[in-house]
Design a protein around this motif. Sequence first.
Motif, PDB file in Angstrom:
ATOM      1  N   GLN A 158      40.500  35.379  73.205  1.00  0.00           N
ATOM      2  CA  GLN A 158      39.153  35.943  73.295  1.00  0.00           C
ATOM      3  C   GLN A 158      39.101  37.331  72.665  1.00  0.00           C
ATOM      4  N   LEU A 159      40.096  38.140  72.980  1.00  0.00           N
ATOM      5  CA  LEU A 159      40.154  39.491  72.413  1.00  0.00           C
ATOM      6  C   LEU A 159      40.383  39.443  70.903  1.00  0.00           C
ATOM      7  N   ASN A 160      41.114  38.433  70.437  1.00  0.00           N
ATOM      8  CA  ASN A 160      41.341  38.259  68.999  1.00  0.00           C
ATOM      9  C   ASN A 160      40.022  37.991  68.287  1.00  0.00           C
ATOM     10  N   ILE A 161      39.194  37.145  68.881  1.00  0.00           N
ATOM     11  CA  ILE A 161      37.882  36.847  68.298  1.00  0.00           C
ATOM     12  C   ILE A 161      36.995  38.089  68.303  1.00  0.00           C
ATOM     13  N   ILE A 162      37.000  38.816  69.415  1.00  0.00           N
ATOM     14  CA  ILE A 162      36.207  40.045  69.510  1.00  0.00           C
ATOM     15  C   ILE A 162      36.657  41.062  68.462  1.00  0.00           C
ATOM     16  N   SER A 163      37.971  41.202  68.284  1.00  0.00           N
ATOM     17  CA  SER A 163      38.511  42.141  67.291  1.00  0.00           C
ATOM     18  C   SER A 163      38.083  41.747  65.880  1.00  0.00           C
ATOM     19  N   ALA A 164      38.163  40.457  65.570  1.00  0.00           N
ATOM     20  CA  ALA A 164      37.777  39.986  64.237  1.00  0.00           C
ATOM     21  C   ALA A 164      36.289  40.230  63.974  1.00  0.00           C
ATOM     22  N   ILE A 165      35.459  39.968  64.962  1.00  0.00           N
ATOM     23  CA  ILE A 165      34.016  40.198  64.810  1.00  0.00           C
ATOM     24  C   ILE A 165      33.732  41.678  64.606  1.00  0.00           C
ATOM     25  N   THR A 166      34.434  42.522  65.377  1.00  0.00           N
ATOM     26  CA  THR A 166      34.247  43.979  65.248  1.00  0.00           C
ATOM     27  C   THR A 166      34.626  44.454  63.848  1.00  0.00           C
ATOM     28  N   ILE A 167      35.750  43.978  63.349  1.00  0.00           N
ATOM     29  CA  ILE A 167      36.186  44.351  61.995  1.00  0.00           C
ATOM     30  C   ILE A 167      35.170  43.907  60.959  1.00  0.00           C
ATOM     31  N   PHE A 168      34.680  42.693  61.102  1.00  0.00           N
ATOM     32  CA  PHE A 168      33.705  42.161  60.138  1.00  0.00           C
ATOM     33  C   PHE A 168      32.422  42.993  60.153  1.00  0.00           C
ATOM     34  N   LEU A 169      31.956  43.354  61.348  1.00  0.00           N
ATOM     35  CA  LEU A 169      30.746  44.171  61.454  1.00  0.00           C
ATOM     36  C   LEU A 169      30.967  45.550  60.842  1.00  0.00           C
ATOM     37  N   PHE A 170      32.137  46.132  61.084  1.00  0.00           N
ATOM     38  CA  PHE A 170      32.455  47.414  60.456  1.00  0.00           C
ATOM     39  C   PHE A 170      32.430  47.286  58.928  1.00  0.00           C
ATOM     40  N   SER A 171      33.010  46.204  58.425  1.00  0.00           N
ATOM     41  CA  SER A 171      33.155  46.048  56.974  1.00  0.00           C
ATOM     42  C   SER A 171      31.813  45.867  56.262  1.00  0.00           C
ATOM     43  N   ILE A 172      30.856  45.221  56.920  1.00  0.00           N
ATOM     44  CA  ILE A 172      29.575  44.957  56.245  1.00  0.00           C
ATOM     45  C   ILE A 172      28.547  46.069  56.476  1.00  0.00           C
ATOM     46  N   THR A 173      28.852  46.987  57.404  1.00  0.00           N
ATOM     47  CA  THR A 173      27.890  48.059  57.694  1.00  0.00           C
ATOM     48  C   THR A 173      28.397  49.440  57.295  1.00  0.00           C
ATOM     49  N   LEU A 174      29.609  49.518  56.752  1.00  0.00           N
ATOM     50  CA  LEU A 174      30.219  50.822  56.464  1.00  0.00           C
ATOM     51  C   LEU A 174      29.494  51.576  55.362  1.00  0.00           C
ATOM     52  N   SER A 175      29.202  50.912  54.260  1.00  0.00           N
ATOM     53  CA  SER A 175      28.631  51.598  53.104  1.00  0.00           C
ATOM     54  C   SER A 175      27.888  50.599  52.230  1.00  0.00           C
ATOM     55  N   LYS A 176      26.990  51.122  51.409  1.00  0.00           N
ATOM     56  CA  LYS A 176      26.142  50.267  50.583  1.00  0.00           C
ATOM     57  C   LYS A 176      26.797  49.915  49.254  1.00  0.00           C
TER      58      LYS A 176
END
Length: 365
Positions: A304-322
């Motif tokens: 469960q924590l692995n899935i949460i970590s992956a989702i968090t990373i993905f959200l960071f990656s798509i919202t970091l910069s334009k």
Amino acid sequence: MTVRLAPVEVFSLMINFLLGSAIVVGWNFEANQDVWMTILLSLGMGVGIFYLFILLHSLGKWGNLVEVFELGLGLWVSKILGFIYSLYFLYIAGRVLKDFSFFIGEVLFHNIPIWVISFTFLLVVFYSCFLGIEAIARSSLILCGFTGVIILVLLVFGFLSPFFEISHLTPVLRTNWKQVLSSVFPTGITFPYGELIVFTMVFPYVNNTNSLRKYGWVSVCITGVVLLAAGEMILGLLSSETVNLYIFPFVKALELTSFLDFLSHLEAFAVLLNLIGGFVKISIFMYGGLMILSYLFPKRKLNQLNIISAITIFLFSITLSKNIIQHLFIGLKIVPLYFHIPLQLIIPIILVISLIIKKYIVKSI
């Protein structure tokens, strides 16, 4: 099952991790022909940072980062700092994923959305973290051999290229020290060497800590020597007047090299280097953040924590910069000063001082 890693596996992880995105996007040629000075100074400080983390573990009885925090600063402070570091590791994993995605989108897949590249690569990283650090380490050991061969071949062909000019490397010692030192601090030492802070979640698994103490610096030095050679090759091919015009100078330099006029697109090998380094670096950062979360939330299942970590990373990656320009500006100018310095250097130094006080001074009273 007890996880144990051989020192050579950790050394290979460190080499692939440190090279990571540094050899492709982490270049700073503000010192012009004296870039070799910034690389060597950064390397020297990088070895010092490595031994700072080794000292941290030695004083902390070779526990993981949160356990060392608890030993040095107390239970509640360790939980707060542990959560901050888990977010930090996942945030940097998102940044590296963005590095990789921008690079692949620029060099290979011009018409594929960045988020598709990020999501696809993150699936591989997610699976590697599902398998565990032993699987990541063994993969890294194999991939390290490929990395070494690829880098050696590229450097040889680069230095032998007819476009390589020795005159581009001179004059030396013309850059003022203020400019050299500004290239070293904070960016040069925090990226990539300071990022070894995430290995505080890996070092406790090493089955021979003496070997880690004695020979761990070799991995750091190998990385520094590779970056030094690659930096000189890039300057010799592109010159100090034009090198700063390119987002990916390493790739542009490789475009000017060929093998007997037969194999002309050696820049394709830069993609392989980025694949290998990116995979190891993102996996280690994700694993570090995941292990902290599992320590802080023991009732949660690891998957469960692995899935949460992956989702968090993905959200960071798509919202970091334009765009890539904004991404590199934030990553090389803002993040080192406001994130890396406090979390890679200031807090670990405070923790070391606290551990020394508790171990030697308090006991003697």
